[in-house]
Write a protein that holds these residues in place. Structure first.
Motif, short mmCIF file in Angstrom:
data_model
loop_
_atom_site.label_atom_id
_atom_site.label_comp_id
_atom_site.label_asym_id
_atom_site.label_seq_id
_atom_site.Cartn_x
_atom_site.Cartn_y
_atom_site.Cartn_z
N THR A 130 0.83 -1.21 0.00
CA THR A 130 0.00 0.00 0.00
C THR A 130 0.86 1.25 0.00
OG1 THR A 130 -1.71 -1.21 1.21
CG2 THR A 130 -1.86 1.19 1.22
N ALA A 131 1.92 1.26 0.80
CA ALA A 131 2.81 2.42 0.87
C ALA A 131 3.53 2.63 -0.46
CB ALA A 131 3.83 2.23 1.99
N VAL A 132 4.02 1.57 -1.05
CA VAL A 132 4.71 1.68 -2.34
C VAL A 132 3.74 2.18 -3.41
CG1 VAL A 132 5.76 0.33 -4.21
CG2 VAL A 132 6.54 0.03 -1.86
N LYS A 133 2.52 1.67 -3.40
CA LYS A 133 1.52 2.13 -4.38
C LYS A 133 1.27 3.63 -4.23
CE LYS A 133 -2.14 -0.43 -5.24
NZ LYS A 133 -3.48 -1.06 -5.17
N ALA A 134 1.15 4.10 -2.98
CA ALA A 134 0.92 5.53 -2.74
C ALA A 134 2.12 6.37 -3.17
CB ALA A 134 0.61 5.75 -1.27
N ILE A 135 3.31 5.92 -2.83
CA ILE A 135 4.52 6.67 -3.19
C ILE A 135 4.70 6.73 -4.70
CG2 ILE A 135 7.05 6.61 -3.09
CD1 ILE A 135 6.69 5.51 -0.19
N LEU A 136 4.51 5.60 -5.38
CA LEU A 136 4.63 5.58 -6.84
C LEU A 136 3.54 6.43 -7.49
CD1 LEU A 136 5.59 1.86 -7.53
CD2 LEU A 136 7.05 3.87 -7.77
N GLY A 137 2.34 6.40 -6.93
CA GLY A 137 1.26 7.23 -7.46
C GLY A 137 1.58 8.71 -7.33
N LEU A 138 2.06 9.11 -6.16
CA LEU A 138 2.43 10.51 -5.94
C LEU A 138 3.59 10.92 -6.85
CD1 LEU A 138 2.15 13.15 -4.36
CD2 LEU A 138 3.71 12.18 -2.65
N ALA A 139 4.59 10.06 -6.96
CA ALA A 139 5.72 10.35 -7.84
C ALA A 139 5.26 10.51 -9.29
CB ALA A 139 6.77 9.24 -7.74
N SER A 140 4.31 9.70 -9.72
CA SER A 140 3.77 9.79 -11.07
C SER A 140 3.09 11.13 -11.31
CB SER A 140 2.76 8.68 -11.33
OG SER A 140 3.36 7.43 -11.25
N VAL A 141 2.26 11.52 -10.36
CA VAL A 141 1.55 12.80 -10.48
C VAL A 141 2.55 13.95 -10.54
CG1 VAL A 141 -0.01 14.40 -9.28
CG2 VAL A 141 -0.59 11.97 -9.44
N LEU A 142 3.54 13.95 -9.64
CA LEU A 142 4.54 15.01 -9.64
C LEU A 142 5.33 15.05 -10.94
CD1 LEU A 142 5.87 14.71 -5.98
CD2 LEU A 142 4.37 16.49 -6.92
N LEU A 143 5.70 13.88 -11.45
CA LEU A 143 6.44 13.81 -12.71
C LEU A 143 5.62 14.37 -13.87
CD1 LEU A 143 8.95 12.83 -14.28
CD2 LEU A 143 7.76 10.66 -14.56
N ILE A 144 4.36 13.99 -13.93
CA ILE A 144 3.50 14.46 -15.03
C ILE A 144 3.25 15.97 -14.91
CG2 ILE A 144 1.17 14.31 -16.00
CD1 ILE A 144 1.34 11.26 -15.40
N VAL A 145 2.97 16.45 -13.70
CA VAL A 145 2.74 17.89 -13.52
C VAL A 145 3.98 18.68 -13.92
CG1 VAL A 145 2.40 19.69 -11.77
CG2 VAL A 145 0.93 17.67 -11.79
N GLN A 146 5.15 18.27 -13.47
CA GLN A 146 6.37 18.98 -13.81
C GLN A 146 6.67 18.87 -15.31
OE1 GLN A 146 7.99 21.14 -12.07
NE2 GLN A 146 9.45 21.53 -13.70
N GLY A 147 6.41 17.71 -15.90
CA GLY A 147 6.61 17.54 -17.34
C GLY A 147 5.71 18.43 -18.17
N VAL A 148 4.45 18.55 -17.75
CA VAL A 148 3.51 19.43 -18.47
C VAL A 148 3.92 20.89 -18.30
CG1 VAL A 148 1.12 20.24 -18.55
CG2 VAL A 148 1.60 17.79 -18.44
N ARG A 149 4.31 21.27 -17.09
CA ARG A 149 4.78 22.64 -16.85
C ARG A 149 5.98 22.97 -17.73
NH1 ARG A 149 6.63 23.57 -11.37
NH2 ARG A 149 6.66 25.74 -11.98
N THR A 150 6.91 22.04 -17.82
CA THR A 150 8.10 22.24 -18.64
C THR A 150 7.73 22.35 -20.12
OG1 THR A 150 9.44 21.03 -17.05
CG2 THR A 150 10.34 21.26 -19.28
N ALA A 151 6.85 21.46 -20.57
CA ALA A 151 6.43 21.48 -21.98
C ALA A 151 5.71 22.78 -22.32
CB ALA A 151 5.52 20.28 -22.27
N LEU A 152 4.86 23.25 -21.41
CA LEU A 152 4.15 24.51 -21.66
C LEU A 152 5.12 25.68 -21.74
CD1 LEU A 152 1.03 24.09 -19.36
CD2 LEU A 152 1.03 24.32 -21.85
N GLU A 153 6.10 25.69 -20.86
CA GLU A 153 7.10 26.76 -20.89
C GLU A 153 7.93 26.69 -22.17
OE1 GLU A 153 8.74 30.17 -19.65
OE2 GLU A 153 7.16 29.11 -18.56
N TRP A 154 8.29 25.48 -22.55
CA TRP A 154 9.08 25.28 -23.75
C TRP A 154 8.30 25.70 -25.00
CZ3 TRP A 154 11.95 20.00 -24.57
CH2 TRP A 154 13.08 20.20 -25.35
N ALA A 155 7.00 25.51 -24.95
CA ALA A 155 6.16 25.88 -26.09
C ALA A 155 5.80 27.35 -26.08
CB ALA A 155 4.89 25.03 -26.09
N GLY A 156 6.29 28.09 -25.11
CA GLY A 156 6.00 29.52 -25.07
C GLY A 156 4.62 29.81 -24.51
N GLY A 157 4.15 29.02 -23.59
CA GLY A 157 2.80 29.19 -23.04
C GLY A 157 1.90 28.10 -23.61
#
Length: 123
Positions: A93-120
């Motif tokens: 259960t703990a590993v599932k929660a940690i991996l889930g949180l890590a996934s969300v953080l990775l995707i959010v940061q990736g989308v933020r980076t892509a949006l910045e790279w695309a100029g908004g």
């Protein structure tokens, strides 16, 4: 005959999604390799040209889909490998929660980076 052991449930969706994401990743990686190694050679790839590609909605969308797909495929694979090694109970259960949180953080940061790279927001 040896017994086949897997943490995937027979007929389960995670098994199917693992295979579908693998197929998608092979196609996108082939596209990436072709685009950045045959169409544009390594010495021709610049930040400005990469930014210009990211400003195209089709390319931008493909990269976001690639990010989400690769994240799911990798995290699902790690989780199932750990379950196959005997992970269970509270640790599972703990590993599932940690991996889930890590996934969300990775995707959010990736989308933020892509949006910045695309100029908004892409066109």
């Amino acid at each position: 005959m040896a017994e086949r052991y897997t943490s995937f449930e027979p007929g389960g969706r995670r098994w199917l999604w693992q295979r579908l994401t693998a197929a998608f990743l092979v196609v996108v990686l082939a596209f990436h390799f072709f685009l950045l190694h045959f169409v544009n050679h390594a010495d021709e790839v610049t930040f400005a040209l990469s930014q210009a590609r990211m400003e195209q909605l089709t390319y931008f969308s493909l990269m976001i889909l690639f990010l989400v797909t690769a994240t799911f495929h990798g995290v699902n694979g790690v989780y199932n490998a750990l379950v196959n090694q005997g992970l269970s109970g509270t640790r599972k259960t703990a590993v599932k929660a940690i991996l889930g949180l890590a996934s969300v953080l990775l995707i959010v940061q990736g989308v933020r980076t892509a949006l910045e790279w695309a100029g908004g927001v892409p066109i």
